[in-house]
Design an enzyme around this catalytic site. Sequence first.
Site, PDB file in Angstrom:
ATOM      1  N   LYS A  94       0.859  -1.181   0.000  1.00 51.25           N
ATOM      2  CA  LYS A  94       0.000   0.000   0.000  1.00 51.25           C
ATOM      3  C   LYS A  94       0.888   1.222   0.000  1.00 51.25           C
ATOM      4  O   LYS A  94       1.822   1.323   0.790  1.00 51.25           O
ATOM      5  CB  LYS A  94      -0.878  -0.018   1.271  1.00 51.25           C
ATOM      6  CG  LYS A  94      -1.801   1.175   1.408  1.00 51.25           C
ATOM      7  CD  LYS A  94      -3.163   0.878   0.842  1.00 51.25           C
ATOM      8  CE  LYS A  94      -4.042   2.103   0.697  1.00 51.25           C
ATOM      9  NZ  LYS A  94      -3.728   2.953  -0.467  1.00 51.25           N
ATOM     10  N   LYS A 118       5.468   2.568   8.260  1.00 48.69           N
ATOM     11  CA  LYS A 118       4.308   3.368   8.685  1.00 48.69           C
ATOM     12  C   LYS A 118       3.078   2.483   8.932  1.00 48.69           C
ATOM     13  O   LYS A 118       2.413   2.595   9.956  1.00 48.69           O
ATOM     14  CB  LYS A 118       4.009   4.378   7.571  1.00 48.69           C
ATOM     15  CG  LYS A 118       2.968   5.400   7.900  1.00 48.69           C
ATOM     16  CD  LYS A 118       2.741   6.331   6.698  1.00 48.69           C
ATOM     17  CE  LYS A 118       4.046   6.921   6.211  1.00 48.69           C
ATOM     18  NZ  LYS A 118       3.854   7.822   5.051  1.00 48.69           N
ATOM     19  N   LYS A 130       5.105   1.800  -3.257  1.00 52.49           N
ATOM     20  CA  LYS A 130       5.093   3.188  -3.727  1.00 52.49           C
ATOM     21  C   LYS A 130       5.310   3.184  -5.228  1.00 52.49           C
ATOM     22  O   LYS A 130       5.928   2.265  -5.771  1.00 52.49           O
ATOM     23  CB  LYS A 130       6.216   3.987  -3.058  1.00 52.49           C
ATOM     24  CG  LYS A 130       5.987   5.488  -3.060  1.00 52.49           C
ATOM     25  CD  LYS A 130       5.062   5.916  -1.935  1.00 52.49           C
ATOM     26  CE  LYS A 130       4.826   7.399  -1.916  1.00 52.49           C
ATOM     27  NZ  LYS A 130       4.158   7.827  -0.670  1.00 52.49           N
ATOM     28  N   THR A 214      -4.266  13.254   6.199  1.00 53.94           N
ATOM     29  CA  THR A 214      -2.837  13.290   6.553  1.00 53.94           C
ATOM     30  C   THR A 214      -2.552  14.511   7.412  1.00 53.94           C
ATOM     31  O   THR A 214      -1.881  14.423   8.456  1.00 53.94           O
ATOM     32  CB  THR A 214      -1.966  13.268   5.289  1.00 53.94           C
ATOM     33  OG1 THR A 214      -2.379  12.177   4.474  1.00 53.94           O
ATOM     34  CG2 THR A 214      -0.499  13.114   5.629  1.00 53.94           C
ATOM     35  N   ASN A 245      -1.619  19.184  -0.179  1.00 55.19           N
ATOM     36  CA  ASN A 245      -2.597  18.372   0.539  1.00 55.19           C
ATOM     37  C   ASN A 245      -2.283  18.303   2.038  1.00 55.19           C
ATOM     38  O   ASN A 245      -3.146  18.525   2.877  1.00 55.19           O
ATOM     39  CB  ASN A 245      -2.623  16.965  -0.085  1.00 55.19           C
ATOM     40  CG  ASN A 245      -3.566  16.043   0.650  1.00 55.19           C
ATOM     41  OD1 ASN A 245      -3.255  15.547   1.735  1.00 55.19           O
ATOM     42  ND2 ASN A 245      -4.736  15.829   0.096  1.00 55.19           N
ATOM     43  N   SER A 373      -7.148   5.862   4.147  1.00 56.21           N
ATOM     44  CA  SER A 373      -7.136   5.025   2.942  1.00 56.21           C
ATOM     45  C   SER A 373      -7.569   3.598   3.286  1.00 56.21           C
ATOM     46  O   SER A 373      -8.296   2.950   2.528  1.00 56.21           O
ATOM     47  CB  SER A 373      -5.733   4.981   2.326  1.00 56.21           C
ATOM     48  OG  SER A 373      -5.534   6.063   1.455  1.00 56.21           O
TER      49      SER A 373
HETATM   50  P1  NAD Z   1       1.284  18.191  -2.790  1.00 54.15           P
HETATM   51  O1  NAD Z   1       1.749  18.028  -4.173  1.00 54.15           O
HETATM   52  O2  NAD Z   1      -0.176  18.354  -2.518  1.00 54.15           O
HETATM   53  O3  NAD Z   1       2.036  19.445  -2.113  1.00 54.15           O
HETATM   54  C1  NAD Z   1       3.428  19.580  -2.111  1.00 54.15           C
HETATM   55  C2  NAD Z   1       3.752  20.959  -1.574  1.00 54.15           C
HETATM   56  O4  NAD Z   1       5.177  21.094  -1.446  1.00 54.15           O
HETATM   57  C3  NAD Z   1       3.299  22.091  -2.499  1.00 54.15           C
HETATM   58  O5  NAD Z   1       2.809  23.163  -1.711  1.00 54.15           O
HETATM   59  C4  NAD Z   1       4.604  22.521  -3.183  1.00 54.15           C
HETATM   60  O6  NAD Z   1       4.587  23.873  -3.598  1.00 54.15           O
HETATM   61  C5  NAD Z   1       5.598  22.295  -2.065  1.00 54.15           C
HETATM   62  N1  NAD Z   1       6.969  22.150  -2.540  1.00 54.15           N
HETATM   63  C6  NAD Z   1       7.429  21.390  -3.564  1.00 54.15           C
HETATM   64  N2  NAD Z   1       8.753  21.554  -3.703  1.00 54.15           N
HETATM   65  C7  NAD Z   1       9.130  22.411  -2.732  1.00 54.15           C
HETATM   66  C8  NAD Z   1      10.363  22.985  -2.365  1.00 54.15           C
HETATM   67  N3  NAD Z   1      11.494  22.672  -3.019  1.00 54.15           N
HETATM   68  N4  NAD Z   1      10.403  23.841  -1.307  1.00 54.15           N
HETATM   69  C9  NAD Z   1       9.271  24.169  -0.647  1.00 54.15           C
HETATM   70  N5  NAD Z   1       8.064  23.662  -0.955  1.00 54.15           N
HETATM   71  C10 NAD Z   1       8.002  22.798  -1.986  1.00 54.15           C
HETATM   72  O7  NAD Z   1       1.878  16.950  -1.975  1.00 54.15           O
HETATM   73  P2  NAD Z   1       1.361  16.326  -0.619  1.00 54.15           P
HETATM   74  O8  NAD Z   1       0.439  15.221  -0.922  1.00 54.15           O
HETATM   75  O9  NAD Z   1       0.951  17.422   0.309  1.00 54.15           O
HETATM   76  O10 NAD Z   1       2.709  15.647  -0.066  1.00 54.15           O
HETATM   77  C11 NAD Z   1       3.690  16.378   0.639  1.00 54.15           C
HETATM   78  C12 NAD Z   1       4.575  15.394   1.406  1.00 54.15           C
HETATM   79  O11 NAD Z   1       3.756  14.629   2.287  1.00 54.15           O
HETATM   80  C13 NAD Z   1       5.323  14.373   0.551  1.00 54.15           C
HETATM   81  O12 NAD Z   1       6.545  14.071   1.176  1.00 54.15           O
HETATM   82  C14 NAD Z   1       4.419  13.167   0.603  1.00 54.15           C
HETATM   83  O13 NAD Z   1       5.114  11.978   0.340  1.00 54.15           O
HETATM   84  C15 NAD Z   1       3.950  13.245   2.020  1.00 54.15           C
HETATM   85  N6  NAD Z   1       2.711  12.524   2.304  1.00 54.15           N
HETATM   86  C16 NAD Z   1       1.567  12.791   1.642  1.00 54.15           C
HETATM   87  C17 NAD Z   1       0.417  12.098   1.980  1.00 54.15           C
HETATM   88  C18 NAD Z   1      -0.917  12.401   1.338  1.00 54.15           C
HETATM   89  O14 NAD Z   1      -1.914  11.831   1.795  1.00 54.15           O
HETATM   90  N7  NAD Z   1      -1.005  13.274   0.373  1.00 54.15           N
HETATM   91  C19 NAD Z   1       0.441  11.113   2.969  1.00 54.15           C
HETATM   92  C20 NAD Z   1       1.634  10.868   3.645  1.00 54.15           C
HETATM   93  C21 NAD Z   1       2.754  11.589   3.294  1.00 54.15           C
END
Ligand code: NAD
Length: 440
Positions: A94, A118, A130, A214, A245, A373
């Site tokens: 997952k 996790k 992944k 999250t 997100n 999820s």
């Molecule tokens: P997303 O695409 O919705 O948002 C990413 C954010 O990071 C955006 O605001 C973008 O502008 C910013 N960003 C990108 N590059 C950057 C940089 N160099 N400096 C500063 N900001 C930057 O992605 P997300 O889903 O919010 O995921 C963010 C992190 O959380 C990732 O590491 C992801 O693996 C992790 N994560 C996400 C989820 C989920 O449910 N979406 C769950 C667990 C972990």
Amino acid sequence: MTATQDPTNSTGPKSGAHAIPSYLDPNNIGPYEIYLEQVERVTPYLGKLAYWAETLKRPKRILVVDVPIHLDDGTVAHFEGYRVQHNTSRGPAKGGVRYHQDVTLSEVMALSAWMTVKNAAVNLPYGGGKGGIRIDPRKYSTGELERLTRRYTTEIGLIIGPEKDIPAPDVNTNPQTMAWMMDTYSMNVGRTATGVVTGKPVSLGGSLGRGDATGRGVFVTGAEAMKKLGMPMQGARVAVQGFGNVGEAAARIFHEHGARIVAIQDVTGTIHSDAGIDPKAALEHLRRTGKITDMPGTEEIKRDEFWGVDCDVMIPAALEKQITLANAGQIKAKLIVEGANGPTIPAADDLLAERGVTVVPDVLANAGGVTVSYFEWVQDFSSFFWTEDEINKRLDRIMSEAFGSLWDVKERHGVTLRTAVYIVACTRVLEARALRGLYP
Ligand code: NAD
């Protein structure tokens, strides 16, 4: 099985060193190196289960695919796609799918391994997986991204499925991407298979509460840590890196509970305000202007200055390897809650621990997404859907109970919370491995 192979007679392989697989560059292993180091750190706490520790270092299955699509200009473009199933000892793989220009095999391997940890940390019946495509999606039209997603889903269709491996959104993928993946997989198997992905739109078998899950988990674990550290929520100053997100929801929920968001950084820049930033207004501003900067009532600061902002809680919620030896010394927060996966390199983690900064690690802090999820997947199988209130209550309970028991392990062993989470999670994964034994 010989006596030396008997898990009860051995504490691990003779050589503690791990072989770097030939498909990684030993001089530049990439994010998977962070994960390998984390496994090395936890191995001494695994007792007899250390016999199986090599299992944790090697992904079970890796699929690399070519994803060709017709571009809108009539040419054909090819993209690198990956799906890694790190471990399935405790259940199907997952984990999310990431679209980013810097995606590498090492990164997808690391992200899949962190999913194994996790899912075990919060005791979900899953292994870790992944996926990713090496593309900057901002440069492509919706039609191109749909074709990319459909071809990628077909290519990895060999190994995904509701009982095999269940993708979800990650960086730059969203409920629409999941709807395309679900439809493509369903077309290929000849039936509507809602349970093949999670993070779908609610009208297609998605779960209420998944969008914020999250960020909500980041808040719940952050708030629990604040209680342990005697930090009041009211007026607590919070700095957030990443406003997607995870970061946006975390900022909004902290704000709703009385905290003050003093800095937000995203890919477009960094804004700061001692008086506090309203995350809802910041999101509106971002939607209207396409950037976080130039928001009324805030000042723009340099990208590197983000790390030295006066704050109590820092939430990295963008990408991995953000907190390094170059900035860990500047961080003023007493608490870091890792919304992103792998934002802190191990050397910086040590420096933060020496400086008395508490880190709620990614594998616990951002587990709220995969927890809801899991609820979505269960609801899809039973075709019976729960209310948002039920979902949030169950999520809050799972996250706060996991936090409490992991904090106790940290206190008992005198280790960081990250090592405590790895002790519990790796023990669960390796117990399953030992009980199942090696096939054939
Ligand atoms: P997303 O695409 O919705 O948002 C990413 C954010 O990071 C955006 O605001 C973008 O502008 C910013 N960003 C990108 N590059 C950057 C940089 N160099 N400096 C500063 N900001 C930057 O992605 P997300 O889903 O919010 O995921 C963010 C992190 O959380 C990732 O590491 C992801 O693996 C992790 N994560 C996400 C989820 C989920 O449910 N979406 C769950 C667990 C972990």
